[in-house]
Design an enzyme around this catalytic site. Structure first.
Site, PDB file in Angstrom:
ATOM      1  N   ARG A   9       1.198   0.881   1.686  1.00  0.00           N
ATOM      2  CA  ARG A   9       2.124   1.662   0.860  1.00  0.00           C
ATOM      3  C   ARG A   9       1.494   1.956  -0.499  1.00  0.00           C
ATOM      4  O   ARG A   9       0.921   1.062  -1.124  1.00  0.00           O
ATOM      5  CB  ARG A   9       3.439   0.902   0.662  1.00  0.00           C
ATOM      6  CG  ARG A   9       4.165   0.641   1.980  1.00  0.00           C
ATOM      7  CD  ARG A   9       5.482  -0.061   1.782  1.00  0.00           C
ATOM      8  NE  ARG A   9       6.078  -0.403   3.070  1.00  0.00           N
ATOM      9  CZ  ARG A   9       7.231  -1.027   3.228  1.00  0.00           C
ATOM     10  NH1 ARG A   9       7.932  -1.393   2.156  1.00  0.00           N
ATOM     11  NH2 ARG A   9       7.693  -1.308   4.430  1.00  0.00           N
ATOM     12  N   ARG A  56       4.578  -7.212  -4.399  1.00  0.00           N
ATOM     13  CA  ARG A  56       4.511  -5.770  -4.123  1.00  0.00           C
ATOM     14  C   ARG A  56       3.046  -5.353  -4.048  1.00  0.00           C
ATOM     15  O   ARG A  56       2.384  -5.142  -5.069  1.00  0.00           O
ATOM     16  CB  ARG A  56       5.233  -4.995  -5.228  1.00  0.00           C
ATOM     17  CG  ARG A  56       5.547  -3.545  -4.857  1.00  0.00           C
ATOM     18  CD  ARG A  56       6.240  -2.822  -6.009  1.00  0.00           C
ATOM     19  NE  ARG A  56       7.504  -3.426  -6.338  1.00  0.00           N
ATOM     20  CZ  ARG A  56       8.666  -3.116  -5.765  1.00  0.00           C
ATOM     21  NH1 ARG A  56       8.694  -2.208  -4.817  1.00  0.00           N
ATOM     22  NH2 ARG A  56       9.780  -3.717  -6.140  1.00  0.00           N
ATOM     23  N   GLU A 103      14.461  -9.528  -2.361  1.00  0.00           N
ATOM     24  CA  GLU A 103      14.539  -9.018  -0.989  1.00  0.00           C
ATOM     25  C   GLU A 103      13.320  -9.432  -0.173  1.00  0.00           C
ATOM     26  O   GLU A 103      12.185  -9.264  -0.601  1.00  0.00           O
ATOM     27  CB  GLU A 103      14.657  -7.487  -1.020  1.00  0.00           C
ATOM     28  CG  GLU A 103      14.799  -6.866   0.353  1.00  0.00           C
ATOM     29  CD  GLU A 103      13.528  -6.184   0.819  1.00  0.00           C
ATOM     30  OE1 GLU A 103      13.150  -6.407   1.979  1.00  0.00           O
ATOM     31  OE2 GLU A 103      12.917  -5.451   0.028  1.00  0.00           O
ATOM     32  N   SER A 159      15.074  -6.306   5.073  1.00  0.00           N
ATOM     33  CA  SER A 159      16.072  -5.249   4.987  1.00  0.00           C
ATOM     34  C   SER A 159      16.389  -4.813   6.410  1.00  0.00           C
ATOM     35  O   SER A 159      15.506  -4.339   7.129  1.00  0.00           O
ATOM     36  CB  SER A 159      15.518  -4.073   4.174  1.00  0.00           C
ATOM     37  OG  SER A 159      16.529  -3.148   3.861  1.00  0.00           O
ATOM     38  N   ARG A 185       5.658 -12.233   1.113  1.00  0.00           N
ATOM     39  CA  ARG A 185       6.835 -12.710   0.381  1.00  0.00           C
ATOM     40  C   ARG A 185       7.285 -14.080   0.894  1.00  0.00           C
ATOM     41  O   ARG A 185       7.829 -14.877   0.130  1.00  0.00           O
ATOM     42  CB  ARG A 185       7.959 -11.685   0.468  1.00  0.00           C
ATOM     43  CG  ARG A 185       7.604 -10.388  -0.250  1.00  0.00           C
ATOM     44  CD  ARG A 185       8.781  -9.484  -0.478  1.00  0.00           C
ATOM     45  NE  ARG A 185       8.365  -8.284  -1.209  1.00  0.00           N
ATOM     46  CZ  ARG A 185       9.185  -7.442  -1.823  1.00  0.00           C
ATOM     47  NH1 ARG A 185      10.493  -7.662  -1.806  1.00  0.00           N
ATOM     48  NH2 ARG A 185       8.722  -6.383  -2.450  1.00  0.00           N
TER      49      ARG A 185
END
Length: 423
Positions: A261, A276, A348, A351, A389
């Site tokens: 990403r 991230r 988070e 999701s 994460r």
């Protein structure tokens, strides 16, 4: 993609959904484009009917040996006009489809209406955040101090938002992948898949990454291929263009893949640690469901993500995203947020979304009910889970006063009996 007929017949439904999502799209723009398409189509069909009539008259005149010159000239004019209108009609149709491609999914009635993440609604919590009697360290600092995370060498190899995992960290990443996949495939009946990590434009369009989110993707320069941002993309498109048997639903797939990403909209956010990154590993869950059963499947899939965190002894909470914070293709989303002591907050980690028939329309994925017409399936996706994460949460929640990190018991067999990461 939403149903064209719904927008045509009930534009007020879409108008409300767009308002709830705080979208800048205007339904009146669509109605204008669609009205032009219909008018052009009606005009060209009328002219084609007129041309057919004139062609019959020309044939009759020729059979009678009469002069058909004036009618032939009229036919030539009609054909030129029809050719011109065919082009305009095709463009008008493309304009309507392009507008629909920009439209987000319509939120389910159970989704709370809100502007942004501050108006999300908490559903439940599990576990009690640990109280520390020593200064809590961030996972990035712990990982570097324990010799497992190397950001400096990664920056030299590539750039910012990359990490080199060494020794125990590389092993822990691999252990988590195997642990997550074993849970999904042995206990929750997911079919494991190893998909391509590059996909074409049609595949990216099928799940909604294109055209809206192109700036967030990594694209190959010489090929019309993209690196996947999540395994949701190839897994959902496994059945693109297919008609499934009703008896085959629900179908469940999982895959562990690298994810790529650009994080185009996250400048300055989460620049420390491994929260991230441009590249990370994630196990993804995807389900294909009957429309009458998809929200039951959402609860089930969210439960699978939650169970992993419970096995890892990591406190978490579940929130329902409000209309203003939902993803583009989602009809309803639960975020599962893990507790990070150094940040003193939940972040988070999974999701889980029900996309309804939004992706199925784009990718043309249907099912055949007994005695009925083929209908679109509902697609669902969820993280189950990202390793980065998870490692961040394990490091921060398991840290000890002496600088070591206690590993969750469920991971010890996957780490060949190692119970703690020692300084």
């Amino acid at each position: 993609m939403i149903d064209l007929k719904l927008v045509q017949k009930q534009p007020e439904v879409l108008a409300k959904a767009l308002a709830d999502r705080h979208s800048e799209l205007d339904v009146n723009e669509f109605l204008g484009l669609d009205a032009r398409r219909r008018a052009l189509l009606a005009e060209v069909e009328a002219l084609k009917s007129q041309r057919n009539t004139a062609s019959g008259q020309v044939a009759a005149l020729k059979r009678e040996g009469k002069d058909a010159g004036s009618l032939l000239a009229e036919l030539g004019g009609l054909s030129d006009r029809i050719k011109e209108l065919d082009g305009q009609t095709a463009q008008a149709k493309a304009d309507v489809e392009a507008w629909l491609m920009r439209v987000p999914n319509i939120p389910d009635a159970s989704v709370p209406v809100g502007r942004d993440e501050t108006e999300n609604v908490e559903v439940t919590r599990w576990g009690t955040p640990r109280r520390f009697d020593f200064p809590v360290r961030e996972h990035g600092d712990l990982g570097v101090a324990l010799g497992g995370l190397d950001f400096e060498r990664a920056a030299r190899l590539t750039g910012s938002r990359f990490v080199v995992s060494l020794g125990w960290a590389a092993r822990l990443d691999r252990a988590l992948v195997n642990f997550f996949l074993d849970q999904h495939t042995r206990h929750e009946n997911y079919i494991e898949v190893c998909p391509p990590y590059m996909v074409n434009r049609a595949t990216m369009t099928g799940t909604g990454q294109l055209p809206k989110f192109e700036e967030d993707l990594f694209k190959l320069r010489e090929w019309d291929y993209y690196l996947i941002p999540t395994a949701e993309v190839p897994l959902t498109n496994l059945h693109a263009g297919e008609v499934l048997d009703e008896a085959d639903l629900p179908r469940a797939y999982c895959a562990a893949t690298p994810c790529f990403r650009s994080e185009a909209g996250s400048a300055g956010k989460d620049t420390r640690g491994i929260i991230r990154m441009h590249q990370f590993t994630k196990v993804e869950m995807v389900r294909f469901a009957h429309p009458d059963d998809s929200f039951n499947q959402l609860e089930l899939m969210c439960g699978h993500a939650r169970h992993l965190l419970e096995l890892l002894e990591l406190p978490y909470r579940v929130i329902t995203l409000c209309t203003g914070d939902m993803g583009f293709g989602s009809a309803k989303t639960y975020d599962v947020e893990v507790w990070l002591p150094a940040q003193n907050t939940y972040r988070e980690i999974s999701s889980c979304s029900n996309c309804g028939d939004f992706q199925a329309r784009r990718a043309d994925i249907r099912f055949k009910p007994k005695g009925g017409k083929a209908a679109f399936v509902h697609t669902l996706n969820g993280s189950g889970l990202p390793t980065g994460r998870a490692i961040a949460a394990i490091l921060e929640n398991g840290q000890q006063r002496d600088g070591s990190v206690r590993l969750p018991k469920a991971l010890v067999p996957y780490m060949d009996g190692v119970e703690a990461i020692e300084p």
